[in-house]
Design an enzyme around this catalytic site. Structure first.
Site, PDB file in Angstrom:
ATOM      1  CG  HIS A 182     101.658  10.533  13.134  1.00 35.51           C
ATOM      2  ND1 HIS A 182     101.016  10.025  12.022  1.00 35.51           N
ATOM      3  CD2 HIS A 182     101.096   9.922  14.214  1.00 35.51           C
ATOM      4  CE1 HIS A 182     100.114   9.139  12.412  1.00 35.51           C
ATOM      5  NE2 HIS A 182     100.144   9.059  13.737  1.00 35.51           N
ATOM      6  CB  CYS A 183      98.395  14.903  15.361  1.00 31.46           C
ATOM      7  SG  CYS A 183      97.410  15.327  16.819  1.00 31.46           S
TER       8      CYS A 183
END
Length: 345
Positions: A182-183
């Site tokens: 998850h960025c």
């Protein structure tokens, strides 16, 4: 509203929903704390699963840093605006006066346009969210390797069997196909369907920082050469004449162009960090791995899988998803579908 200060949830197996939990709950409404360890092991199978789902659902209420938030996206945009404002306000005019080539000066803006496009695509595109409707088709794309991904493990939150190479994202609260990570900078998961956008986003961001660093460094070097500063001298605190050294030169440039030198240091550091991360992602793409799989294999040491081997024997992990450099890269830019899988078989 509860804020979880400490928590760790482990997998729920098909045969038993056994979780090892070490957590502390701090609640603003009704001052109470709950502290326990491994208590779910004592629960019957019928009671463990609902508790498992309730606890995992509460994890998303911990803090803004543990749930989906626009905080880092705003910080990302603010830093980019600050760098380009300084480049446009000072570096560009100075370089234009020194007769730098126009295309070179405009290159950061071209890279910025490409980076914004990749940023929007990466943040808005579906990373590969697994739903009840597409679950059956996603299950057929990848085989279970028996080490990192095992058949029969269910996601207690989504109430579905986990397909191979998938993971439940605690930020977005969904299971993602071929989950990478998850960025927080794009505020989205990176999965099978937006990995190519993330790759281009990372590449253009690295190239942008490197280009601005090169142009700014070239401007400062040109200033030093034109003023013949390296052959000069200065009077120190003791009144003695000293030849110009690198430390004095940097100090003089910082006092003359403080914002430019500060920006140069920032973009050089950014280039090094982004360049290293870009190389790491290229390695993952060439070997057909995700960040989740790489960290998972290192964390477990690819050894001592109780479901496969006795505790005193080690499991040698083999990446069954790698199909050669060309096919691995092709899979990033054109993710496999069920139809393609059926044609090959």
């Amino acid at each position: 509203m509860c804020r979880w200060l400490k928590g760790k949830l482990h997998s729920c197996q098909r045969a038993t929903c056994c979780m090892k939990v070490n957590f502390v709950v701090s609640c603003k409404i009704g001052c109470f704390k709950i502290c326990s360890r491994n208590y779910l092991n004592a629960l019957p199978l019928g009671e463990a699963a609902p508790v498992c789902q309730a606890l995992e659902g509460c994890l998303h209420l911990r803090s803004p840093f543990c749930c989906r938030s626009h905080l880092f996206t705003v910080l990302h945009v603010a830093l980019e605006v600050a760098v380009y404002a300084e480049y446009t306000w000072e570096v560009f005019p100075y370089c234009w006066e020194l007769e730098f080539h126009l295309l070179l000066l405009l290159l950061p803006y071209l890279l910025l346009a490409g980076n914004i496009g990749c940023f929007v695509l990466c943040s808005r595109a579906d990373p590969g969210i697994i739903t009840k409707s597409n679950h059956a088709s996603v299950m057929k794309i990848y085989a279970y390797d028996g080490a990192l991904f095992q058949k029969g493990i269910r996601c207690p939150t989504c109430d579905m069997e986990k397909p191979a190479r998938s993971k439940h994202c605690r930020f977005c609260n969904v299971c993602v196909h071929r989950f990478d990570h998850h960025c927080v900078w794009v505020n989205n998961c990176i999965g099978a369907f937006n990995a190519r956008y993330f790759f281009f986003y990372l590449f253009t961001l690295t190239a942008t920082a490197a280009t601005i660093a090169i142009i700014t460094a070239a401007f400062l070097i040109q200033v030093v050469l034109l003023t013949n500063m390296m052959h000069g001298s200065y009077i120190d605190d003791q009144g003695q004449e000293q030849a110009v050294e690198i430390r004095f030169l940097i100090q003089h440039l910082f006092l003359t162009f403080p914002r430019i030198v500060f920006m140069l240091g920032f973009v050089i550091l950014l280039t090094l960090l982004l360049g290293a991360y870009c190389c790491f992602n290229l390695y993952l793409a060439l070997t057909n791995q995700t960040s989740n799989e790489w960290h998972k294999s290192r964390r477990s040491g690819c050894s001592r899988h109780p479901t496969l081997q006795p505790c005193d024997r080690q499991v040698v992990y083999k990446n069954i998803y790698s199909k050669g450099v060309w096919m691995n890269l092709k899979e990033i830019f054109k993710p496999p579908t069920v139809l393609e899988k059926e044609k090959k078989t």
